[in-house]
Design an enzyme around this catalytic site. Structure first.
Site, PDB file in Angstrom:
ATOM      1  N   ALA B  12       6.377 -13.026   3.802  1.00 34.88           N
ATOM      2  CA  ALA B  12       5.889 -11.969   2.922  1.00 34.88           C
ATOM      3  C   ALA B  12       4.378 -12.094   2.785  1.00 34.88           C
ATOM      4  O   ALA B  12       3.841 -13.197   2.829  1.00 34.88           O
ATOM      5  CB  ALA B  12       6.558 -12.083   1.559  1.00 34.88           C
ATOM      6  N   CYS B  13       3.709 -10.979   2.654  1.00 38.09           N
ATOM      7  CA  CYS B  13       2.261 -11.012   2.507  1.00 38.09           C
ATOM      8  C   CYS B  13       1.890 -11.733   1.222  1.00 38.09           C
ATOM      9  O   CYS B  13       2.626 -11.632   0.260  1.00 38.09           O
ATOM     10  CB  CYS B  13       1.695  -9.595   2.521  1.00 38.09           C
ATOM     11  SG  CYS B  13       1.339  -9.123   4.211  1.00 38.09           S
ATOM     12  N   PRO B  14       0.819 -12.489   1.204  1.00 34.78           N
ATOM     13  CA  PRO B  14      -0.235 -12.533   2.229  1.00 34.78           C
ATOM     14  C   PRO B  14      -0.037 -13.628   3.268  1.00 34.78           C
ATOM     15  O   PRO B  14      -0.961 -13.901   4.020  1.00 34.78           O
ATOM     16  CB  PRO B  14      -1.470 -12.846   1.396  1.00 34.78           C
ATOM     17  CG  PRO B  14      -0.954 -13.776   0.343  1.00 34.78           C
ATOM     18  CD  PRO B  14       0.460 -13.323   0.045  1.00 34.78           C
ATOM     19  N   ASN B  43      -1.878  -5.316   7.190  1.00 35.31           N
ATOM     20  CA  ASN B  43      -2.775  -6.289   6.554  1.00 35.31           C
ATOM     21  C   ASN B  43      -3.493  -7.151   7.594  1.00 35.31           C
ATOM     22  O   ASN B  43      -4.682  -7.430   7.455  1.00 35.31           O
ATOM     23  CB  ASN B  43      -1.996  -7.174   5.581  1.00 35.31           C
ATOM     24  CG  ASN B  43      -1.615  -6.419   4.315  1.00 35.31           C
ATOM     25  OD1 ASN B  43      -2.179  -5.363   4.030  1.00 35.31           O
ATOM     26  ND2 ASN B  43      -0.667  -6.944   3.573  1.00 35.31           N
TER      27      ASN B  43
END
Lengths: 361, 71
Positions: B12-14, B43
């Site tokens: 999952a970001c980041p 991203n």
């Protein structure tokens, strides 16, 4: 850059619609507050007994369904989960405790400032501080481990639950509790609130608007993308509040707020810290939940449970200020989040990539 | 061409961006990054471009491969 323009427009729309919802009946500086509205919804379902804050908020339902419809239409909908579910539940719980110490989620923090509530300044400084601490953990290799693809049906459940809530709400079901006075009794017409939620949810699904992500990406990557949405919300809400005559600059007698600077700071620091480890602010969790992200659904269930406990155990602040129980809970919250941070650092993440060798990062 | 591959699927970001950043600190000429969601793709693309890299995107069996190279 076209991308950036879109998120600025998104922010302006969120800010303006929030001011509009206040004009049409929502509590002042609470056009949208994801933490407060989850709390109100939990109360509307009778899961806590705080009579002033019980109302199933159509904004929340709208955001989830808006994100669902948009992601479905754009083929972004993807059911996934399994990334440390119980840890996420606990983090969601604690983020809610922090938010209810301050009296607002990160979005409402911006809206409060845009309404002239200077107490929010302590919140913003605390929020940034909490994010800063969280980033220390991210840089050391904090991870809640990977997610996995799940059956599509799993991803439909949360939108369906929201649809059921909507039907109960529109039909004025006697199963629900509706506050007779206090913030829970102040609300815009259901249809308008739902519409605003749908627009916000659909739009933010495209732009990935996130309050925590804004400050995080600026510190981590010197990237202004998400923060520009954040600033746009502030500007539009500020102009909207001035236009609608609800702007009121000062510290005292601010609506649904207290003046204890230290605990406003600490409450939002806790919310920021927990949210960074979750990967997004409460609003972002709603959007992801609509997209089929079960990890975010679990985080929201954690927040909802946290909201119920916050009122049952008298942890939530009131305009009179924070409670002793609340202060203790926030301190415990910091300890728990720090422990979660520490125990989820992947120590073997020293980076070794070799030519043509896949490295599981 | 052989390249260093970062597998950031399921993250999952980041996190995918952080992994990319760390990889680019070691392999300044560029890396390939495998992700499986649009958020990570966007991203990483933005991060790589802001850091002065060219990005090509390929799709393979539902995975997204970002080919990041020095301009």
């Amino acid at each position: 850059m076209g991308d950036k323009k879109l998120i600025i427009i998104n922010g302006l729309i969120v800010g303006f619609l929030s001011a509009l919802l206040v004009k049409f009946g929502n509590p002042i500086n609470m056009g949208i507050c994801v933490a407060c509205f989850i709390r109100d919804t939990v109360g509307g379902l009778g899961l806590h007994r705080a009579e002033l804050v019980q109302y199933v908020r159509p904004e929340i339902i709208g955001i989830v369904l808006g994100a669902f419809l948009m992601s479905y239409g754009k083929r972004d909908f993807q059911t996934r989960g399994g990334s440390s579910p119980l840890t996420r539940f606990v983090l969601g719980f604690i983020v809610m405790i922090g938010a209810l110490m301050f009296l607002g989620c990160p979005l409402r923090m911006v809206l409060r400032l845009a309404g002239g509530d200077l107490n929010a300044l302590f919140g913003i400084v605390g929020f940034a501080f909490g994010i800063f601490i969280g980033i220390k953990f991210l840089n050391k290799g904090f991870t809640l481990k990977r997610t996995y693809n799940l059956n599509k049906a799993e991803g439909y459940i949360f939108p369906i639950i929201n649809l059921i809530l909507l039907v109960l709400l529109i039909s004025g079901s006697t199963l629900l509790i509706f506050s007779q006075k206090g913030p829970g009794s102040q609300h815009a017409p259901i249809l308008l609130a739902l519409l605003v939620g749908l627009v916000v949810g659909a739009f933010a699904q495209r732009t990935r608007l996130c309050m925590v992500g804004g400050i995080r990406d600026l510190i981590l990557f010197k990237d202004w993308y998400l923060l520009s949405g954040f600033i746009a919300i502030f500007i539009a809400a500020l102009l909207g509040n001035i236009a609608f005559g609800v702007f009121n600059l000062g510290f005292v007698k601010q609506p649904v707020a207290h003046t204890d600077g230290l605990w406003n700071f600490l409450g939002m620091a806790l919310a920021g810290f927990g949210s960074v480890l979750l990967g997004g602010c409460p609003m972002r969790q709603l959007i992801l939940a609509g997209e089929g992200n079960i990890d975010s659904v679990i985080s929201i269930l954690g927040m909802a449970t946290g909201a119920a406990f916050a009122h049952n155990f008298k942890l939530a602040s009131s305009p009179q200020g924070p409670t002793v129980n609340g202060k203790i809970a926030v301190i415990i919250g910091f300890i728990v989040v720090a422990l979660i941070g520490y125990f989820n650092i992947e120590k073997n993440l020293t980076f070794k990539v070799k030519g043509d060798v896949k490295v599981e990062g | 061409m052989k390249a260093n591959v970062v597998d950031a699927r399921g993250r999952a970001c980041p996190e995918p961006v952080l992994l990319t950043k760390k990889a680019l600190e070691v392999y300044k000429e560029g890396v390939d990054v495998v992700v499986d969601n649009v958020t990570a793709r966007e991203n990483i693309k933005r991060f790589a471009k802001n850091s002065g890299y060219n990005v090509d995107v390929k799709e393979e069996n539902g995975d997204i491969i970002l080919i990041i190279r020095k301009e």
